[in-house]
Every structure is written in C-alpha cells, then in structure tokens.
Design a protein around this motif. Structure first.
Motif, PDB file in Angstrom:
ATOM      1  N   CYS A  65       0.803  -1.233   0.000  1.00  0.00           N
ATOM      2  CA  CYS A  65       0.000   0.000   0.000  1.00  0.00           C
ATOM      3  C   CYS A  65       0.826   1.268   0.000  1.00  0.00           C
ATOM      4  O   CYS A  65       0.266   2.350  -0.179  1.00  0.00           O
ATOM      5  CB  CYS A  65      -0.995  -0.005   1.153  1.00  0.00           C
ATOM      6  N   LYS A  66       2.152   1.176   0.161  1.00  0.00           N
ATOM      7  CA  LYS A  66       2.910   2.422   0.097  1.00  0.00           C
ATOM      8  C   LYS A  66       2.777   3.087  -1.280  1.00  0.00           C
ATOM      9  O   LYS A  66       3.037   4.271  -1.425  1.00  0.00           O
ATOM     10  CB  LYS A  66       4.376   2.209   0.471  1.00  0.00           C
ATOM     11  N   ALA A  67       2.350   2.313  -2.278  1.00  0.00           N
ATOM     12  CA  ALA A  67       2.125   2.874  -3.612  1.00  0.00           C
ATOM     13  C   ALA A  67       1.007   3.917  -3.601  1.00  0.00           C
ATOM     14  O   ALA A  67       1.089   4.935  -4.294  1.00  0.00           O
ATOM     15  CB  ALA A  67       1.796   1.770  -4.606  1.00  0.00           C
ATOM     16  N   GLY A 234       7.653 -11.271  -2.868  1.00  0.00           N
ATOM     17  CA  GLY A 234       7.729  -9.815  -3.008  1.00  0.00           C
ATOM     18  C   GLY A 234       7.071  -9.299  -4.269  1.00  0.00           C
ATOM     19  O   GLY A 234       6.058  -9.826  -4.712  1.00  0.00           O
ATOM     20  N   SER A 235       7.687  -8.296  -4.848  1.00  0.00           N
ATOM     21  CA  SER A 235       7.108  -7.746  -6.074  1.00  0.00           C
ATOM     22  C   SER A 235       8.147  -7.808  -7.181  1.00  0.00           C
ATOM     23  O   SER A 235       8.896  -8.763  -7.266  1.00  0.00           O
ATOM     24  CB  SER A 235       6.611  -6.329  -5.835  1.00  0.00           C
ATOM     25  N   GLY A 236       8.225  -6.798  -7.985  1.00  0.00           N
ATOM     26  CA  GLY A 236       9.134  -6.826  -9.112  1.00  0.00           C
ATOM     27  C   GLY A 236       8.350  -6.826 -10.412  1.00  0.00           C
ATOM     28  O   GLY A 236       8.907  -6.951 -11.491  1.00  0.00           O
ATOM     29  N   PHE A 276       2.569 -12.749  -3.252  1.00  0.00           N
ATOM     30  CA  PHE A 276       3.253 -11.646  -3.928  1.00  0.00           C
ATOM     31  C   PHE A 276       2.778 -10.342  -3.321  1.00  0.00           C
ATOM     32  O   PHE A 276       1.690 -10.288  -2.732  1.00  0.00           O
ATOM     33  CB  PHE A 276       2.934 -11.645  -5.432  1.00  0.00           C
ATOM     34  N   GLU A 277       3.589  -9.304  -3.496  1.00  0.00           N
ATOM     35  CA  GLU A 277       3.223  -7.990  -2.948  1.00  0.00           C
ATOM     36  C   GLU A 277       3.309  -6.901  -4.005  1.00  0.00           C
ATOM     37  O   GLU A 277       4.187  -6.050  -3.932  1.00  0.00           O
ATOM     38  CB  GLU A 277       4.172  -7.590  -1.827  1.00  0.00           C
ATOM     39  N   PRO A 278       2.429  -6.915  -4.959  1.00  0.00           N
ATOM     40  CA  PRO A 278       2.496  -5.887  -5.997  1.00  0.00           C
ATOM     41  C   PRO A 278       1.944  -4.548  -5.507  1.00  0.00           C
ATOM     42  O   PRO A 278       0.952  -4.506  -4.791  1.00  0.00           O
ATOM     43  CB  PRO A 278       1.601  -6.451  -7.109  1.00  0.00           C
ATOM     44  N   ALA A 373       0.554   4.989  -8.722  1.00  0.00           N
ATOM     45  CA  ALA A 373       1.499   4.439  -7.743  1.00  0.00           C
ATOM     46  C   ALA A 373       2.621   5.431  -7.477  1.00  0.00           C
ATOM     47  O   ALA A 373       3.211   5.976  -8.412  1.00  0.00           O
ATOM     48  CB  ALA A 373       2.088   3.120  -8.253  1.00  0.00           C
ATOM     49  N   TYR A 374       2.939   5.651  -6.208  1.00  0.00           N
ATOM     50  CA  TYR A 374       4.017   6.541  -5.805  1.00  0.00           C
ATOM     51  C   TYR A 374       3.799   7.960  -6.337  1.00  0.00           C
ATOM     52  O   TYR A 374       4.734   8.664  -6.680  1.00  0.00           O
ATOM     53  CB  TYR A 374       5.378   5.976  -6.231  1.00  0.00           C
ATOM     54  N   GLY A 375       2.554   8.327  -6.469  1.00  0.00           N
ATOM     55  CA  GLY A 375       2.181   9.677  -6.862  1.00  0.00           C
ATOM     56  C   GLY A 375       1.836  10.449  -5.606  1.00  0.00           C
ATOM     57  O   GLY A 375       2.713  11.038  -4.960  1.00  0.00           O
TER      58      GLY A 375
HETATM   59  C1  LIG Z   1       7.623  -1.265  -2.248  1.00  0.00           C
HETATM   60  C2  LIG Z   1       7.479  -2.683  -1.918  1.00  0.00           C
HETATM   61  C3  LIG Z   1       6.700  -3.515  -2.736  1.00  0.00           C
HETATM   62  C4  LIG Z   1       5.999  -3.043  -3.981  1.00  0.00           C
HETATM   63  O1  LIG Z   1       6.820  -2.750  -5.047  1.00  0.00           O
HETATM   64  P1  LIG Z   1       6.159  -2.376  -6.467  1.00  0.00           P
HETATM   65  O2  LIG Z   1       7.315  -2.127  -7.359  1.00  0.00           O
HETATM   66  O3  LIG Z   1       5.327  -1.156  -6.285  1.00  0.00           O
HETATM   67  O4  LIG Z   1       5.327  -3.513  -6.916  1.00  0.00           O
HETATM   68  C5  LIG Z   1       6.577  -4.835  -2.334  1.00  0.00           C
HETATM   69  N1  LIG Z   1       7.160  -5.311  -1.213  1.00  0.00           N
HETATM   70  C6  LIG Z   1       7.916  -4.534  -0.411  1.00  0.00           C
HETATM   71  C7  LIG Z   1       8.518  -5.111   0.817  1.00  0.00           C
HETATM   72  C8  LIG Z   1       8.102  -3.189  -0.731  1.00  0.00           C
HETATM   73  O5  LIG Z   1       8.850  -2.436   0.064  1.00  0.00           O
END
Ligand SMILES: *Cc1c(COP(=O)(O)O)cnc(C)c1O
Length: 417
Positions: A65-67, A234-236, A276-278, A373-375
């Motif tokens: 959710c930081k996005a 994670g993401s990526g 995953f954490e998109p 995202a990140y706006g």
């Molecule tokens: C920022 C972050 C994400 C998300 O990355 P995106 O490039 O926006 O998909 C996922 N996991 C962790 C731990 C992060 O810090």
C-alpha cells in the motif's frame, strides 16, 4: 527460457477524456486541478489478471500500500480479495481503518525499533523481520507465541537502477542468506516459529531468470524451516510507462513460476501458499494526475508548458528520471506540437521534455498517466503548496476521496507566535 518480467497491459495512449463513462473534464471543473483520479475498474482488471496467471496454486496477493495509501483505494483492493503489505505501523493502522483483518496484513518494516514492532504485535498483524538483531529481541520477548516471517536477502541484483535495487550485496534490506547459520541459531535458541520466508529483490526486475534464481535460493533455505505455511516472493512486477516499453506474457511467466512452486511443495512435503506484494502493478496504470496549464512560455530552445503542479505532487520524474506519458485532454483535435512540460515549483521540475501533445493553450487540462502508484503517497508541501485532491471512479460515477489541503493544513502544527 524466460526473458523478461516486464508485466503490464497495453499502454493507454489515446487522448480520451472519458473513463468508465465519466468525463475527466467534469472532474477537473468540479473538483478543480491538480487532482489525482483513480479508476476502480483498472485496479480490478490488473488484480484479476495477476491472480489468474498463477492459476492452479494457492496464490495470494498482498497489495503493497505504500504505492497509494488512500483508504478508499485500499478498501477497493480488500473487496477484490487482496491482502495487504504495510511497511510502517502507520500503514498498518490505515489498513485496519480500510477494513483489512489483522491476519490479512503483513507488516514488512525496515530498520524500525522493537517498540514499533511491539505495536504491530499488539494489533495482531503478521510480522516480517528483516534483521538478526531485531529477530533476537523478538525471540526474547515472544518466543514461540507469535509467528514470524523472515525476510531474506538472496543478493540478486534486480534491474540496473541502483535507486530501486534492494536485493544486492550492499543492500540494507533482508537477512543475508550467508547468515543462515546465525539465523538458525537464534531461531532454535528462542524457539521462534517461522511460518514464512520472504524476499523482495526490487521494483525493477528486468529478467525473470534473476527472479527464479532468487526463488531457488529461498527454496533451498526452506529446508531449514519445517513449519512454513507460505513463501513470499515480493514484487518486481514492472508496468509499461512509455509507449514501446517491453511487454511480456504474464500468463507464461505465471505458469513457469507456478510449475516450479508445485514441484518445490512436493519436495517440501506440504502445499504452501505463494504470496506476492504488488504495488505498482495494481494501481499505477489506474491513476492519473490532472493538471491545468497556467502558462505557455516560448524560449529560444523550446516551448514550455507550465502547469499548476510539480515535483511536490509527482516526484517520480525528478527522483527516478521516470517517464510519464502526458496528453492534452481538453484539446484532443488540436494539431500535434512539441512541448516541454514543467511544474510551478522553484526547482527544475520537468514532467517531460520534447513531448508531442495536441496543441496546448493556457487553461488546457493535461493528464499525466500512470500516476496511481508513488504519486500522491510521495507528495509533499514543498514551496508551501497544498497537496492535491483525490477522486475515485467506480460504477460509472466519481467521488471525492480526499479533499484538497488548505492553509490550515500548512499551519496546524506550527506553534503560534
Ligand atoms: C515497495 C514494496 C513492494 C511493492 O513494489 P512495487 O514495485 O510497487 O510492486 C513490495 N514489497 C515490499 C517489501 C516493498 O517495500
């Protein structure tokens, strides 16, 4: 062989001012600019697309959710079935406010104090620990009464951009896989119950081979932990920002990773969940920043379009040299001309050099794309400007989900003279 993990849907470059039946120009007129606009349908589309790519295994998506931390956006993701990834205790509190259950929140902080982790434990969310010192303190406090996930650093270089590479050797993130023996000693001594392994190698993975290499290291590490219930990769997931950015077949990638995961689960002896954490992938394309043209300024070298926004509202071009597509939505039939679009901040805050836009006149409304995202979440009050309003489009209607700031917001924590 997998070539690339650029995962994205086709760019929306057309100059359309209608989104899900809603006129962006109506929003610009009624809410005024600058304003972030998010489209629920796009979020849902990307969520389902990603989920479907991992058909056949137990997959779970935790929205990073930081996005974009607007609780309405977070709530829409919850309605879609998403879990949530939080990097601070404040994001945990926002997620709870948005309606997420504590067990659906993974708290993945970096370099925070044990006191902040205590607060997260109190809320009952899942804890992801990324360094040995804190793991030791955690074990000392909680023993096996609170499960933990461990964030490992597989030392995989993700992408070529050091701004967003978090898995390489000098990275501050995660516990090095070379510290496994030390990690295991702590786990055994304090009888810690590790229920998940995590890696997040960065936001800009160019090569799926790299991604799978990291996964193999996690699979190997898993042999040391008998009580895992999930693995978090994670993401990526990258999105296309520029017309012509590489696109890959998410379904093909998903199939390969799923297949490998199934065989891992067999050898591990239990069917684990794959998480995953998109962030970007779910909300980037769904959002745009609408700005109004204040000034057209012809210089000896270019024609500047000066708009009522800047790096204070959208930092990515300045901070990452990121490309954001820009279109003139209020003069879609105008002749194409070359412009440089800049902000109103007393810095060189350029949104885009030498862009072809339909003729821009003072007062025209421009849309800056892929800004979900990140706006807003990286916006500031620099130059003592107010942060923008936010709007959500859903079911053919739009609603205000964050008011524009006012002068009171700038002064409220300053002590009276
Ligand atoms: C920022 C972050 C994400 C998300 O990355 P995106 O490039 O926006 O998909 C996922 N996991 C962790 C731990 C992060 O810090």
């Amino acid at each position: 062989m997998l070539k690339s993990i650029y995962i994205c849907s086709p760019m929306k470059n057309e100059v359309s001012e209608i989104v899900d039946g809603v006129s962006l120009l109506d929003i610009a007129e009624q809410v005024e600019c600058p304003v972030y606009v998010y489209n629920q349908k796009d979020i849902a589309k990307n969520y389902h697309k990603l989920l479907k790519a991992f058909d056949g295994i137990k997959v779970r998506l935790n929205y990073a959710c930081k996005a974009c931390t607007n609780i309405h956006v977070m709530s829409e993701l919850k309605k879609l079935g998403s879990g949530l990834d939080a990097v601070s205790i404040q994001e945990v509190w926002l997620a709870l406010k948005a309606g997420f259950e504590p067990q659906d929140i993974l708290y993945t902080p970096n370099c925070v104090s044990i006191e902040e982790i205590d607060l997260a434990v109190k809320e009952g969310v899942r804890i992801n620990i990324d360094n040995l010192s804190i793991l030791e303190q955690f074990g000392n406090r909680y023993g096996n009464t609170v499960n933990v996930c461990v964030r490992l650093n597989p030392h995989i270089m993700a992408g070529g951009n050091s701004h967003i590479s978090v898995g390489h050797i000098d990275s501050k993130f995660g516990i090095s896989i070379y510290q496994m023996r030390h990690l295991l000693r702590i786990v055994e001594n304090y009888n810690i119950n590790v229920d998940g392994l995590h890696m997040h190698t960065g936001s800009d993975i160019l090569d799926a081979e790299v991604f799978l290499r990291g996964a193999e290291l996690l699979f190997e590490a898993a042999e040391n932990f008998k009580d895992l219930t999930f693995m978090d990769f994670g993401s990526g997931f990258k999105v296309a920002y520029k017309p012509g950015d590489i696109e890959i077949d998410i379904e093909a990638i998903g199939k390969k990773i799923s297949k490998r995961f199934v065989s891992f689960c067999k050898s591990y002896g239990r069917e684990l969940e794959l998480w995953f954490e998109p962030g970007k992938y779910l909300v980037s394309e769904a959002g745009q920043l609408l700005v109004k043209t204040n000034v057209i300024k012809q210089t000896t070298s270019t024609v500047f379009v000066g708009v009522d926004s800047g790096q204070n509202h959208l930092l990515r071009p300045k901070m990452y040299d990121a490309y954001h597509h820009i279109v003139n939505i209020s003069n879609p039939k105008g002749e194409k001309r070359i412009y440089s679009i800049v902000g109103y901040i007393c810095e060189n805050d350029t949104f885009g050099w030498d862009r072809q836009l339909n003729e821009v006149r003072e007062g025209d409304i421009l849309s800056i794309r892929n800004a979900g995202a990140y706006g807003f979440s990286m916006s500031s009050n620099y130059n003592s400007r107010y942060r923008p309003a936010e709007v959500l489009i859903k079911d053919g209607k739009f609603k205000l989900i964050r008011k524009r700031e006012t002068f009171d917001d700038l002064i409220k924590n300053q002590i009276d003279l």
